[in-house]
Write an enzyme that holds these catalytic residues in place. Structure first.
Site, PDB file in Angstrom:
ATOM      1  N   ASP A   1      35.085  41.005  42.488  1.00  0.00           N
ATOM      2  CA  ASP A   1      36.406  40.011  42.450  1.00  0.00           C
ATOM      3  C   ASP A   1      37.309  40.140  43.701  1.00  0.00           C
ATOM      4  O   ASP A   1      37.781  41.134  44.422  1.00  0.00           O
ATOM      5  CB  ASP A   1      37.142  40.275  41.169  1.00  0.00           C
ATOM      6  CG  ASP A   1      36.537  40.244  39.851  1.00  0.00           C
ATOM      7  OD1 ASP A   1      35.339  40.028  39.909  1.00  0.00           O
ATOM      8  OD2 ASP A   1      37.233  40.338  38.801  1.00  0.00           O
TER       9      ASP A   1
ATOM     10  N   LEU B   1      30.647  44.909  46.107  1.00  0.00           N
ATOM     11  CA  LEU B   1      31.739  44.086  46.166  1.00  0.00           C
ATOM     12  C   LEU B   1      31.759  43.035  44.984  1.00  0.00           C
ATOM     13  O   LEU B   1      30.815  42.729  44.563  1.00  0.00           O
ATOM     14  CB  LEU B   1      31.929  43.253  47.318  1.00  0.00           C
ATOM     15  CG  LEU B   1      33.102  42.077  47.594  1.00  0.00           C
ATOM     16  CD1 LEU B   1      33.403  41.884  49.004  1.00  0.00           C
ATOM     17  CD2 LEU B   1      32.425  40.759  47.119  1.00  0.00           C
TER      18      LEU B   1
ATOM     19  N   TYR C   1      41.269  47.558  38.334  1.00  0.00           N
ATOM     20  CA  TYR C   1      40.543  46.254  37.995  1.00  0.00           C
ATOM     21  C   TYR C   1      41.289  45.028  38.961  1.00  0.00           C
ATOM     22  O   TYR C   1      42.449  45.232  39.582  1.00  0.00           O
ATOM     23  CB  TYR C   1      40.624  46.078  36.547  1.00  0.00           C
ATOM     24  CG  TYR C   1      39.226  46.874  36.172  1.00  0.00           C
ATOM     25  CD1 TYR C   1      38.477  47.680  36.603  1.00  0.00           C
ATOM     26  CD2 TYR C   1      38.584  46.117  34.859  1.00  0.00           C
ATOM     27  CE1 TYR C   1      37.479  48.542  36.233  1.00  0.00           C
ATOM     28  CE2 TYR C   1      37.520  46.937  34.437  1.00  0.00           C
ATOM     29  CZ  TYR C   1      37.033  47.878  35.244  1.00  0.00           C
ATOM     30  OH  TYR C   1      35.725  48.339  34.528  1.00  0.00           O
TER      31      TYR C   1
ATOM     32  N   ARG D   1      43.440  41.459  30.686  1.00  0.00           N
ATOM     33  CA  ARG D   1      43.399  41.966  32.234  1.00  0.00           C
ATOM     34  C   ARG D   1      43.660  41.251  33.122  1.00  0.00           C
ATOM     35  O   ARG D   1      43.494  39.702  32.899  1.00  0.00           O
ATOM     36  CB  ARG D   1      41.918  42.751  32.377  1.00  0.00           C
ATOM     37  CG  ARG D   1      40.931  41.784  32.068  1.00  0.00           C
ATOM     38  CD  ARG D   1      39.651  42.842  32.327  1.00  0.00           C
ATOM     39  NE  ARG D   1      38.491  42.001  31.931  1.00  0.00           N
ATOM     40  CZ  ARG D   1      37.835  42.250  30.755  1.00  0.00           C
ATOM     41  NH1 ARG D   1      38.403  43.143  29.888  1.00  0.00           N
ATOM     42  NH2 ARG D   1      36.781  41.628  30.347  1.00  0.00           N
ATOM     43  N   ASP D   2      43.673  41.240  34.324  1.00  0.00           N
ATOM     44  CA  ASP D   2      43.688  40.427  35.595  1.00  0.00           C
ATOM     45  C   ASP D   2      45.010  39.626  35.702  1.00  0.00           C
ATOM     46  O   ASP D   2      45.089  38.568  35.786  1.00  0.00           O
ATOM     47  CB  ASP D   2      42.402  39.394  35.467  1.00  0.00           C
ATOM     48  CG  ASP D   2      41.176  40.044  35.176  1.00  0.00           C
ATOM     49  OD1 ASP D   2      40.933  41.301  35.281  1.00  0.00           O
ATOM     50  OD2 ASP D   2      40.371  39.371  34.485  1.00  0.00           O
TER      51      ASP D   2
ATOM     52  N   GLN E   1      37.426  44.090  44.805  1.00  0.00           N
ATOM     53  CA  GLN E   1      36.993  45.090  44.040  1.00  0.00           C
ATOM     54  C   GLN E   1      35.718  45.620  44.754  1.00  0.00           C
ATOM     55  O   GLN E   1      34.855  44.945  45.372  1.00  0.00           O
ATOM     56  CB  GLN E   1      36.356  44.388  42.509  1.00  0.00           C
ATOM     57  CG  GLN E   1      37.593  43.772  41.849  1.00  0.00           C
ATOM     58  CD  GLN E   1      38.188  44.886  41.152  1.00  0.00           C
ATOM     59  OE1 GLN E   1      37.607  45.593  40.133  1.00  0.00           O
ATOM     60  NE2 GLN E   1      39.345  45.435  41.464  1.00  0.00           N
TER      61      GLN E   1
END
Length: 483
Positions: A40, A38, A99, A173-174, A56
């Site tokens: 984020d 595991l 992601y 990203r994110d 994740q």
């Protein structure tokens, strides 16, 4: 299931989870993976009283692997029900991993649904000497919708690297998305050419088409990449107000950064408009302990701002393998924390739901306390009348010490086979200690100092469980926590 690849991956996932046993270091009230790895927290939200936490997830390898989104729900933020995997890497736009990303809750046609946004990672085969910073990688922003967090509609790519600024690298990203005044905003973390971290802010009227609004960074370079950005606003109810931009910068080095973790997670308060012109204040850490990264916040339906982080850290060279790896799993989430503003300071505290789990109260005598056998506990220490140094010792190996104007979290034995698995010491300046709260679970400790103005977290793996307090003049109370 929508396609053969997704069906086959899900069958393999179910097989891996069916053989899982968490073992002696299973957490009592922290979210853990069913099996495997595991990292984020993603898509945190609350819908009609139910909390949703995506994460994740690499179910096939406790040391990490291809990323997908697992899904948990909860009614109290402490007991979590697992629902399986929601998003698999099953499309050309996310074939190397689903992601990190976020959830926006909105009502459509009289029904609430979650709008999930995430980064679809694509890593090309290294046939041409790719450096995977400026070449060889794709970062696609993908949008899907779901009403229950389990079944979802088709994946839709709304941005690719061609839609980001030309002087950014492949590392964008994110996405974190929110609504303001009928308009949608999104922040994404980025690595600009010249290895300069920044946050990109996009705007949209329909969630499908996004326009770059601003680029937020510091006047001088502050790390080479800003991951997992977040933005929210806080009010103290008495006229105080703060705009908060959270980031997880990579590449901070020199000075005090060299004694801290390899990567950091923290926040700036800012003046101005995050989607226009703004100026960042000083950077402050969310957590100065050993194990904390990639936090995300969300607004609960009762108005609370709640933060959850990954109780882990990527690429840390000094830690050994956690003993949980032998049981086939690794890492967990932090306790959900309420983020508030008081006296102009951002504070964190365990969610109030934890108080209802307290049992078996024990009070100190003249600041001294010694209790054995509690794998889960909540310790509160009022140090306002303390006459000497303060020391809290956990499991005979982990010491929290306030002395000479600094607070230290240190393991007495630092071999990789010991309770800290190679963790040594983290410390921060602290001229005054007013109070201290320590929450322990079977294999984790989270410390909240001076009403949560400073926090320090760590995983640990004790041979025996013991809580000792030596704080002359202080008042300490210890509760067990029912799990």
């Amino acid at each position: 299931m929508s396609n053969a690849l997704e069906r086959d991956l899900d069958a393999l996932r179910i097989g891996a989870e069916g053989a899982a046993r968490h073992g002696r270091y299973a957490q009592g009230f922290h979210l853990m993976p069913p099996v495997g790895w595991l990292n984020d927290p993603n898509g945190l939200c609350q819908v009609d009283g139910t909390f949703h936490a995506f994460f994740q997830y690499s179910p096939f390898n406790a040391a990490g692997g291809v990323k997908m989104w697992g899904h948990f729900t909860s009614g109290d933020l402490l007991t979590w029900d697992y629902h399986g995997v929601t998003l698999f890497p099953d499309q050309p736009a996310d074939c190397s991993g689903v992601y990190s990303g976020s959830a926006l809750v909105r009502e459509v046609g009289g029904r609430k649904r979650m709008e999930l946004f995430y980064t679809g990672n694509v890593k090309l085969e290294d046939a041409d000497g790719y450096d995977y910073v400026r070449t060889g990688r794709e970062a696609n922003t993908v949008w899907v919708t779901t009403e229950d967090g389990d079944a979802h509609g088709p994946k839709r790519v709304v941005m690719t690297n061609a839609d980001y600024p030309a002087d950014d690298t492949c590392h964008v990203r994110d996405p974190k998305v929110w609504e303001k005044d009928g308009h949608y905003l999104m922040v994404q973390g980025a690595r600009r050419d010249g290895d300069w971290g920044e946050v990109l802010v996009f705007g949209s009227d329909d969630l499908a088409h996004w326009e770059l609004m601003s680029r937020v960074t510091t006047p001088t370079r502050f790390g080479y990449m800003w991951e997992c950005p977040d933005y929210f606003e806080l009010s103290d109810g008495e006229g105080g107000f703060a705009k908060v931009l959270g980031v997880s910068p990579q590449g901070l080095a020199g000075g005090d950064w060299d004694r801290r973790n390899v990567y950091q997670s923290g926040y700036f308060t800012l003046e101005g408009d995050v989607a226009g012109r703004c100026e960042l204040g000083d950077f402050a850490l969310w957590d100065a302990g050993f194990d904390f990264y990639a936090p995300q916040t969300f607004a609960a339906e009762d108005g609370r701002r709640i933060l959850i982080g990954w109780m882990g850290i990527p690429d840390e060279p000094t830690y050994g393998n956690d003993p949980t790896v032998a049981s086939g799993w690794q890492h967990c989430f932090t306790l959900p924390r309420e983020v508030t503003l008081a006296g102009g300071r951002v504070q964190q505290a365990p969610v109030r739901e934890l108080d209802a789990r307290r049992t078996d109260e024990v009070r100190s005598v003249d600041g001294v306390l010694d209790v054995e056998g509690r794998t889960a506990f909540d310790l509160v220490l009022d140090a306002s009348a303390c006459t000497k140094d303060v020391r809290v010792t956990l499991a005979d190996e982990l010491a929290l010490t306030w002395r000479d104007g600094r607070l230290s979290m240190a393991f007495g034995r630092t071999e990789r086979s010991d309770a800290g698995c190679g963790r040594t010491e983290r410390w921060e300046p602290l001229p005054e200690l007013r109070n201290l709260r320590v929450v322990g679970d079977t294999s984790s400790v989270e410390v909240f100092v001076n009403d949560g103005e400073l926090c320090m977290s760590t995983r640990y793996y004790p041979g025996r469980y013991r809580v000792q307090v030596d704080a002359p003049g202080a008042d300490a109370t210890l509760w067990g926590i029912s799990v």
